[in-house]
Scaffold this motif. Structure first.
Motif, PDB file in Angstrom:
ATOM      1  N   ALA A  64       0.839  -1.209   0.000  1.00 18.10           N
ATOM      2  CA  ALA A  64       0.000   0.000   0.000  1.00 18.10           C
ATOM      3  C   ALA A  64       0.872   1.255   0.000  1.00 18.10           C
ATOM      4  N   ALA A  65       1.966   1.230   0.754  1.00 17.07           N
ATOM      5  CA  ALA A  65       2.871   2.381   0.797  1.00 17.07           C
ATOM      6  C   ALA A  65       3.532   2.608  -0.557  1.00 17.07           C
ATOM      7  N   LEU A  66       3.914   1.528  -1.238  1.00 17.72           N
ATOM      8  CA  LEU A  66       4.497   1.669  -2.574  1.00 17.72           C
ATOM      9  C   LEU A  66       3.477   2.267  -3.543  1.00 17.72           C
ATOM     10  N   LYS A  67       2.252   1.797  -3.447  1.00 19.33           N
ATOM     11  CA  LYS A  67       1.190   2.316  -4.315  1.00 19.33           C
ATOM     12  C   LYS A  67       0.974   3.800  -4.042  1.00 19.33           C
ATOM     13  N   GLU A  68       0.925   4.175  -2.766  1.00 24.76           N
ATOM     14  CA  GLU A  68       0.741   5.576  -2.385  1.00 24.76           C
ATOM     15  C   GLU A  68       1.889   6.446  -2.902  1.00 24.76           C
ATOM     16  N   ALA A  69       3.086   5.888  -2.941  1.00 23.83           N
ATOM     17  CA  ALA A  69       4.260   6.614  -3.435  1.00 23.83           C
ATOM     18  C   ALA A  69       4.325   6.643  -4.964  1.00 23.83           C
ATOM     19  N   GLY A  70       3.383   5.967  -5.621  1.00 23.27           N
ATOM     20  CA  GLY A  70       3.361   5.957  -7.086  1.00 23.27           C
ATOM     21  C   GLY A  70       4.312   4.971  -7.719  1.00 23.27           C
ATOM     22  N   LEU A  71       4.787   4.010  -6.946  1.00 25.47           N
ATOM     23  CA  LEU A  71       5.718   2.998  -7.459  1.00 25.47           C
ATOM     24  C   LEU A  71       4.908   1.773  -7.876  1.00 25.47           C
ATOM     25  N   LEU A  72       4.346   1.844  -9.056  1.00 27.67           N
ATOM     26  CA  LEU A  72       3.444   0.802  -9.548  1.00 27.67           C
ATOM     27  C   LEU A  72       4.121  -0.062 -10.593  1.00 27.67           C
ATOM     28  N   PRO A  73       3.726  -1.310 -10.741  1.00 29.46           N
ATOM     29  CA  PRO A  73       2.832  -2.030  -9.843  1.00 29.46           C
ATOM     30  C   PRO A  73       3.509  -2.249  -8.500  1.00 29.46           C
ATOM     31  N   ALA A  74       2.732  -2.135  -7.472  1.00 28.94           N
ATOM     32  CA  ALA A  74       3.252  -2.209  -6.104  1.00 28.94           C
ATOM     33  C   ALA A  74       3.128  -3.631  -5.570  1.00 28.94           C
ATOM     34  N   VAL A  75       3.831  -4.551  -6.209  1.00 32.40           N
ATOM     35  CA  VAL A  75       3.789  -5.952  -5.789  1.00 32.40           C
ATOM     36  C   VAL A  75       5.169  -6.340  -5.269  1.00 32.40           C
ATOM     37  N   ILE A  76       5.192  -6.894  -4.065  1.00 31.01           N
ATOM     38  CA  ILE A  76       6.447  -7.309  -3.431  1.00 31.01           C
ATOM     39  C   ILE A  76       6.492  -8.828  -3.383  1.00 31.01           C
TER      40      ILE A  76
END
Length: 112
Positions: free
Chosen positions: A93-105
């Motif tokens: 969720a933090a990656l998505k909020e930061a605009g680092l998409l796709p935010a899959v770890i």
């Protein structure tokens, strides 16, 4: 930097060595690698502050998949990996909020 000039009697001239930064700028594959390393570090900079200090010290940035954009977060041990999996939704969720998409770890245990 200009290569040294030598007379024919001295043998072939050898170009001056490049710095690592200059070599990475001049080479498309190395420039791509530098870009992927920067993307991985950016992701780690987003998620590491969210983790408790002992857990944050036990993780490191892994590669970003060039095609999917998925990112590997490396855990120092299997117990650390298990704990990270509990944190995974919050980190994504933090990656998505930061605009680092796709935010899959993807979480993996670091070998060695």
């Amino acid at each position: 930097m200009r290569p040294p000039v030598r007379s024919p009697a001295e043998g072939p001239s050898v170009p001056a060595p490049l710095s690592l930064d200059e070599a990475m700028r001049r080479s498309a594959p190395l420039a791509h690698l530098a870009s992927m390393l920067a993307a991985s570090r950016a992701r780690l900079d987003v998620v590491r502050p969210l983790l408790p200090a002992p857990l944050a010290r036990a993780v490191s940035a892994g590669p970003v998949d060039a095609e999917s954009g998925n990112w590997v977060l490396l855990a120092s041990s299997p117990p650390v990996a298990a704990k990270l999996r509990h944190w995974q939704p919050r980190l994504e969720a933090a990656l998505k909020e930061a605009g680092l998409l796709p935010a899959v770890i993807r979480i993996k245990v670091q070998a060695g």
